[in-house]
Design a protein around this motif. Structure first.
Motif, short mmCIF file in Angstrom:
data_model
loop_
_atom_site.label_atom_id
_atom_site.label_comp_id
_atom_site.label_asym_id
_atom_site.label_seq_id
_atom_site.Cartn_x
_atom_site.Cartn_y
_atom_site.Cartn_z
N THR A 1 -25.78 35.20 -8.35
CA THR A 1 -23.97 35.68 -7.66
C THR A 1 -22.99 35.46 -8.35
N GLY B 1 -14.91 38.14 -4.38
CA GLY B 1 -13.74 37.25 -4.48
C GLY B 1 -12.58 37.90 -5.18
N TRP C 1 -18.52 28.76 -12.47
CA TRP C 1 -19.24 29.08 -12.57
C TRP C 1 -20.90 30.19 -13.35
N LEU D 1 -14.36 29.60 -10.88
CA LEU D 1 -15.92 30.97 -11.28
C LEU D 1 -15.91 31.09 -12.95
N TYR E 1 -21.50 38.75 -7.81
CA TYR E 1 -21.03 39.28 -6.45
C TYR E 1 -19.77 38.07 -5.71
N MET E 2 -19.83 37.29 -6.65
CA MET E 2 -18.53 36.55 -6.73
C MET E 2 -17.62 36.98 -7.04
#
Length: 527
Positions: A405, A413, A356, A353, A408-409
């Protein structure tokens, strides 16, 4: 000029409308701005906006970095300086090196120097994009502090790599000894000049008879002066603005009054928002011209897109690898600082994460546009249009893929679920409020005890804080009681600054209380 001005005004209006739309859709506004700029660029008959590459850094970077330095928590930066420093310097260099090696191997005509140039351009994640996305998700204070600190410093490190690579491409040689000395001078000189100028500006605000409007005007020109003066000494203007901004931010309570702080916050928020919006629109507007340059050099568009996708993939993989390396190093050398998680699976997901979060944006575009069209000998700069196009693809893909994204991760998650303790934060806020009430009561009781029995207004102030009842200021507030009230507010500020030395208290809570005190002082001035 008469045709360009309406277009510029329309751009500002579009930025505002797109920001409102992005808030409604719950996505980061830079994403919509880039897409909108790309669509507008295909509308025939619109004026072409051309900005002198030499002015790109000077116009946009100083105020953006200065505002970021004022927003970040210096206490949190000191607390997490190891991981912030590793992400801002080591990770940026590793990313630039990875891009350089891959570009040299896979892209025809790319030397290692050109690869480092491209790596220096695309290596720093964009603070604006990350911040805009984080508004829609909840992350731990620690993670937020690391991302903010990294985004403030990685611009300086990446631009230093960019500058050295630019020299290597232009001269065709790279002398390590000279580069090392130049690097030291850029870091030490930039930081030193920024701190010196920051001190001078603080003294100017304190000693000159300024008011809110002049204070705000001075803060608008100060980052430009820091950047320009540092560049005249051939050092890092970016580091000068960052260090000077951090110093002034840490001293804001001592040289700006409550009016200047409140009004300045609104002015700077709007100013930086417009600057960011213009840059992200320019990203989209510049694409047709860049594509035209590719065609003139005979580079197929599909090939250039593939190169952009390749570099984007390298950036993401390099950042994720770096995140895992940072976690392993933390577990080995500082196990007490290892992030908590309910399971090993969630702990292993955290670096993904963090990796990301590497959206690119303003700094990458500004750096790419400053590449000169020709070298000093008059020959065209090698692969300039391809570098510009790859940069555009990297910005677009990271904004769209990672930016859309990431929320949402994080949400689904549930990696940070165990680390976000809203009840603990709320409890800290309530404890600070209670301590402030006790501090105010004792302040009034001890300092003005002799006056309490002789002045009805002051007695009511004490009762207000003792009994927590609301009173009508117009019935009792006069100049004497107002002066004591303002003195009491200043005492609260000093109390909060002492409380802020506790590393367990997040500085965001302290800043919120300080802002509330500023608002209370402004309300008193209006009575």
């Amino acid at each position: 000029m008469h045709t360009l001005l309406p277009f510029l005004l329309a751009m500002v209006a579009a930025i505002v409308l797109l920001n409102m739309w992005a808030a409604k859709l719950r996505i980061a506004y830079p994403i919509l701005l880039v897409i909108f700029g790309l669509l507008v660029s295909f509308v025939p008959g619109l004026p072409v906006i051309k900005i002198n590459p030499d002015l790109i850094f000077f116009i946009f970077l100083p105020p953006l970095l200065f505002e970021a330095a004022w927003s970040i928590s210096f206490k949190e930066m000191k607390r997490w300086w190891r991981i912030i420093g590793s992400f801002a310097f080591l990770v940026v260099f590793f990313t630039a090196l990875s891009v350089a090696v891959v570009a040299n191997y896979f892209i025809p005509g790319f030397t290692i120097a050109l690869g480092f140039l491209l790596g220096g351009i695309v290596s720093p994640p964009d603070a604006v994009s990350t911040g805009a996305i984080m508004k829609f998700v909840k992350i731990p204070n620690t993670t937020s502090a690391v991302l903010e600190g990294e985004s403030l410093l990685n611009d300086a490190s990446s631009l230093i790599i960019f500058r050295f690579a630019l020299v290597a491409v232009g001269t065709g040689q790279f002398i390590w000894q000279e580069a090392a000395l130049d690097f030291l001078w850029m870091v030490i000189g930039g930081a030193g000049i920024g701190l010196l100028l920051g001190w001078i500006f603080v003294q100017a605000h304190k000693r000159l008879p300024t008011e809110a409007s002049s204070d705000i005007a001075l803060t608008l020109i100060e980052p430009y002066l820091m950047y320009w003066i540092a560049e005249q000494f051939h050092t890092s203007g970016v580091l000068a603005v960052v260090c000077g901004g951090l110093y002034m931010s840490n001293k804001r309570l001592f040289f700006l009054n409550s009016t200047s702080r409140i009004r300045g916050y609104s002015v700077w928020e709007s100013f930086v928002f417009i600057l960011n919006g213009i840059v992200f629109l320019i990203i989209g507007l510049e694409l047709p011209e860049i594509v035209g340059g590719l065609r003139s050099e005979g580079i197929p568009l599909r090939t250039a897109i593939n190169y952009g996708i390749l570099v984007t993939g390298i950036l993401i993989v390099a950042r994720i690898i770096s995140s895992y390396a940072a976690m392993v190093a933390t577990m080995i050398f500082r196990p007490s600082a290892t992030p908590r998680a309910s399971s090993a699976k969630r702990r292993l997901m955290m670096p993904i994460l963090l990796g990301w979060t590497g959206m690119r944006g303003v700094v990458s575009l500004a750096a790419a546009l400053t590449i000169p069209i020709t070298l000093e000998n008059g020959t065209p700069f090698p692969n300039r249009n391809l570098i510009l196009f790859i940069t555009f693809v990297v910005i677009l893909l990271t904004l769209l893929v990672q930016g859309l994204t990431l929320p949402y991760m994080i949400k689904y998650g549930k990696v940070f679920e165990d680390l976000i303790d809203e009840e603990k934060d709320e409890q800290a806020r309530q404890e600070i409020k209670q301590k402030l009430k006790q501090h105010v009561y004792h302040f009034l009781k001890n300092k003005h005890e002799n006056e309490l029995h002789n002045h009805e207004g002051i007695e009511r102030i004490l009762k207000h804080w003792e009994e927590k009842n609301k009173t009508n200021e117009s019935d009792w507030m006069n100049e004497k009681s107002k002066a004591i009230f303002i003195e009491m507010l200043e005492s609260q500020r000093q109390f909060l600054m002492e409380l802020n030395k506790d590393v367990s208290i997040h500085e965001g809570i302290i800043r919120h209380q300080l802002y509330q005190i500023d608002l209370e002082e402004e309300r008193l001035k209006m009575i």
